[in-house]
Design a protein around this motif. Structure first.
Motif, PDB file in Angstrom:
ATOM      1  N   VAL A  82       0.861  -1.185   0.000  1.00 37.59           N
ATOM      2  CA  VAL A  82       0.000   0.000   0.000  1.00 37.59           C
ATOM      3  C   VAL A  82       0.894   1.231   0.000  1.00 37.59           C
ATOM      4  N   PRO A  83       0.781   2.111  -0.981  1.00 33.78           N
ATOM      5  CA  PRO A  83       1.634   3.315  -1.026  1.00 33.78           C
ATOM      6  C   PRO A  83       1.413   4.219   0.186  1.00 33.78           C
ATOM      7  N   ILE A  84       2.487   4.780   0.716  1.00 32.10           N
ATOM      8  CA  ILE A  84       2.405   5.730   1.819  1.00 32.10           C
ATOM      9  C   ILE A  84       2.298   7.136   1.229  1.00 32.10           C
ATOM     10  N   LEU A  85       1.179   7.799   1.472  1.00 32.40           N
ATOM     11  CA  LEU A  85       0.957   9.133   0.914  1.00 32.40           C
ATOM     12  C   LEU A  85       1.614  10.222   1.749  1.00 32.40           C
ATOM     13  N   GLY A  86       1.820   9.949   3.029  1.00 33.01           N
ATOM     14  CA  GLY A  86       2.459  10.944   3.866  1.00 33.01           C
ATOM     15  C   GLY A  86       2.370  10.579   5.329  1.00 33.01           C
ATOM     16  N   ILE A  87       3.165  11.278   6.146  1.00 32.28           N
ATOM     17  CA  ILE A  87       3.147  11.117   7.595  1.00 32.28           C
ATOM     18  C   ILE A  87       2.780  12.462   8.217  1.00 32.28           C
ATOM     19  N   VAL A  88       1.786  12.454   9.104  1.00 28.99           N
ATOM     20  CA  VAL A  88       1.353  13.662   9.791  1.00 28.99           C
ATOM     21  C   VAL A  88       1.900  13.624  11.215  1.00 28.99           C
ATOM     22  N   GLU A  89       2.674  14.641  11.588  1.00 24.76           N
ATOM     23  CA  GLU A  89       3.106  14.768  12.973  1.00 24.76           C
ATOM     24  C   GLU A  89       2.099  15.646  13.703  1.00 24.76           C
ATOM     25  N   ASN A  90       1.270  15.016  14.513  1.00 27.96           N
ATOM     26  CA  ASN A  90       0.244  15.741  15.261  1.00 27.96           C
ATOM     27  C   ASN A  90       0.811  16.160  16.627  1.00 27.96           C
ATOM     28  N   MET A  91       0.158  17.122  17.259  1.00 31.89           N
ATOM     29  CA  MET A  91       0.590  17.622  18.578  1.00 31.89           C
ATOM     30  C   MET A  91       2.053  18.072  18.561  1.00 31.89           C
ATOM     31  N   SER A  92       2.449  18.721  17.479  1.00 30.79           N
ATOM     32  CA  SER A  92       3.857  19.108  17.323  1.00 30.79           C
ATOM     33  C   SER A  92       4.284  20.156  18.333  1.00 30.79           C
ATOM     34  N   TYR A  93       3.408  21.097  18.635  1.00 33.76           N
ATOM     35  CA  TYR A  93       3.783  22.150  19.582  1.00 33.76           C
ATOM     36  C   TYR A  93       2.532  22.783  20.180  1.00 33.76           C
ATOM     37  N   TYR A  94       2.752  23.524  21.237  1.00 31.26           N
ATOM     38  CA  TYR A  94       1.699  24.259  21.939  1.00 31.26           C
ATOM     39  C   TYR A  94       1.973  25.748  21.770  1.00 31.26           C
ATOM     40  N   ILE A  95       0.951  26.494  21.380  1.00 29.91           N
ATOM     41  CA  ILE A  95       1.104  27.941  21.212  1.00 29.91           C
ATOM     42  C   ILE A  95       0.615  28.641  22.474  1.00 29.91           C
ATOM     43  N   CYS A  96       1.506  29.358  23.109  1.00 29.27           N
ATOM     44  CA  CYS A  96       1.165  30.087  24.334  1.00 29.27           C
ATOM     45  C   CYS A  96       0.106  31.151  24.025  1.00 29.27           C
ATOM     46  N   PRO A  97      -0.997  31.181  24.774  1.00 31.73           N
ATOM     47  CA  PRO A  97      -2.055  32.163  24.502  1.00 31.73           C
ATOM     48  C   PRO A  97      -1.669  33.590  24.880  1.00 31.73           C
ATOM     49  N   HIS A  98      -0.554  33.752  25.607  1.00 26.80           N
ATOM     50  CA  HIS A  98      -0.155  35.085  26.062  1.00 26.80           C
ATOM     51  C   HIS A  98       0.891  35.738  25.154  1.00 26.80           C
ATOM     52  N   CYS A  99       1.875  34.919  24.707  1.00 27.38           N
ATOM     53  CA  CYS A  99       2.958  35.506  23.907  1.00 27.38           C
ATOM     54  C   CYS A  99       3.063  34.905  22.515  1.00 27.38           C
ATOM     55  N   ASN A 100       2.202  33.918  22.201  1.00 23.12           N
ATOM     56  CA  ASN A 100       2.196  33.257  20.889  1.00 23.12           C
ATOM     57  C   ASN A 100       3.487  32.493  20.586  1.00 23.12           C
ATOM     58  N   ALA A 101       4.275  32.200  21.609  1.00 23.63           N
ATOM     59  CA  ALA A 101       5.490  31.408  21.406  1.00 23.63           C
ATOM     60  C   ALA A 101       5.123  29.936  21.266  1.00 23.63           C
ATOM     61  N   ARG A 102       5.904  29.222  20.450  1.00 25.70           N
ATOM     62  CA  ARG A 102       5.704  27.792  20.279  1.00 25.70           C
ATOM     63  C   ARG A 102       6.512  27.018  21.308  1.00 25.70           C
ATOM     64  N   ASP A 103       5.867  26.094  21.992  1.00 28.31           N
ATOM     65  CA  ASP A 103       6.541  25.258  22.983  1.00 28.31           C
ATOM     66  C   ASP A 103       6.391  23.796  22.554  1.00 28.31           C
ATOM     67  N   HIS A 104       7.508  23.155  22.235  1.00 25.19           N
ATOM     68  CA  HIS A 104       7.485  21.762  21.777  1.00 25.19           C
ATOM     69  C   HIS A 104       7.459  20.853  23.006  1.00 25.19           C
ATOM     70  N   ILE A 105       6.296  20.737  23.623  1.00 28.15           N
ATOM     71  CA  ILE A 105       6.181  20.042  24.903  1.00 28.15           C
ATOM     72  C   ILE A 105       6.378  18.535  24.779  1.00 28.15           C
ATOM     73  N   PHE A 106       6.206  17.952  23.584  1.00 30.48           N
ATOM     74  CA  PHE A 106       6.390  16.513  23.398  1.00 30.48           C
ATOM     75  C   PHE A 106       7.700  16.204  22.645  1.00 30.48           C
ATOM     76  N   GLY A 107       8.588  17.186  22.529  1.00 33.44           N
ATOM     77  CA  GLY A 107       9.789  16.966  21.746  1.00 33.44           C
ATOM     78  C   GLY A 107       9.626  17.537  20.361  1.00 33.44           C
ATOM     79  N   GLN A 108      10.581  17.259  19.491  1.00 32.58           N
ATOM     80  CA  GLN A 108      10.577  17.875  18.174  1.00 32.58           C
ATOM     81  C   GLN A 108      11.157  16.917  17.138  1.00 32.58           C
ATOM     82  N   GLY A 109      10.546  16.915  15.957  1.00 32.10           N
ATOM     83  CA  GLY A 109      11.118  16.167  14.844  1.00 32.10           C
ATOM     84  C   GLY A 109      10.706  14.716  14.764  1.00 32.10           C
ATOM     85  N   GLY A 110       9.710  14.287  15.538  1.00 34.90           N
ATOM     86  CA  GLY A 110       9.321  12.870  15.520  1.00 34.90           C
ATOM     87  C   GLY A 110       8.732  12.416  14.204  1.00 34.90           C
ATOM     88  N   GLY A 111       8.051  13.298  13.488  1.00 25.69           N
ATOM     89  CA  GLY A 111       7.429  12.904  12.220  1.00 25.69           C
ATOM     90  C   GLY A 111       8.386  13.032  11.062  1.00 25.69           C
TER      91      GLY A 111
END
Length: 263
Positions: free
Chosen positions: A234-263
């Protein structure tokens, strides 16, 4: 054995219960054990004094699947992940909704027999209607969809063995009037079991989308699903990395709370 249709010719006469226990092969290695346990269980019922069981067998031919319901479906795409809780169903619903918003005719099959969630996500849990021997899929958000969650109560667990889940998926695929579709998205359960093999072997999949999360544990288990699709060609069409980061509601900074680059 009741749900699988093994019980035939049931007769009840006062305190006597008699029936045939029809197995799929005369060479069943546990047929005596099945007979003895059935006698014990039935005898334990109130009012039953005697039980007579006739052991029979019927080697059944593998039924040919009626794939006529899928003749108008141009592409079947599976969405899978080896691990639960990675947002696979959310991704499947959103891919389907995005394709429909772009003008495609889209169907969504909830293949997670034991834990169906698409009725919750699409806000509709009414049972489907039937015309002849075909079920009519429900429609929501521009999608046609079918799920075991439409056929059983939401709080009712499905305590089924693999063959029952296999049959349920076949019915949701082939006993539903999907009509003309450009894409049929199939939301798979976690793992690499019966449902996955049924789908890969029963229909020609256009491809598969793998959903993972950044953690090592999520990625490693999702790789098993990827390799299963590769092994079943079965051909692999793609890999989706979900829950990649959390966006702070106060400063809009990205926080990679589960790590980075898994997908």
């Amino acid at each position: 054995i009741v749900s699988l249709g093994f019980i035939r010719n049931l007769k009840i006469d006062k305190g006597l219960v008699a029936f045939d226990l029809n197995l799929t092969t005369p060479a069943c290695p546990v047929k005596d054990q099945m007979r003895d346990e059935a006698v014990s269980l039935v005898k334990a019922l109130p009012g039953v004094h005697n039980v007579e069981i006739k052991m029979t067998s019927e080697v059944r031919q593998t039924p040919q699947l009626d794939k006529g319901a899928l003749k108008g479906v141009r592409n079947i795409v599976a969405v899978g992940s080896g691990k639960g809780g990675v947002g696979k169903s959310t991704i499947a619903v959103n891919i389907a909704a995005a394709l429909a918003a772009a003008g495609a005719r889209v169907g969504l099959l909830d293949g997670d027999i034991y834990g169906p969630t698409t009725p919750i996500m699409l806000g509709l849990d009414l049972p489907p209607k039937s015309v002849g021997n075909r079920m009519i899929p429900q429609e929501s958000a521009g999608l046609k969809f079918m799920s075991m969650g439409l056929l059983v109560k939401s709080e009712q667990p499905l305590i089924w063995r693999g063959p029952m889940a296999h049959k349920a998926l076949q019915q949701c695929l082939f006993d539903v009037d999907w009509g003309e579709l450009d894409y049929l998205m199939v939301d798979l359960p976690p793992g690499t079991g019966d449902v996955h093999l049924t789908l890969a072997q029963a229909v020609p999949l256009t491809g598969a989308v793998i959903v993972s999360t950044p953690q090592d544990v999520g990625l490693r288990i999702s790789m098993k699903t990827l390799r299963m699709f590769q092994q079943t060609r079965v051909p692999i069409l793609g890999i989706v990395e979900n829950m990649s980061y959390y966006i702070c509601p106060h400063c809009n900074a990205r926080d990679h709370i589960f790590g980075q680059g898994g997908g």
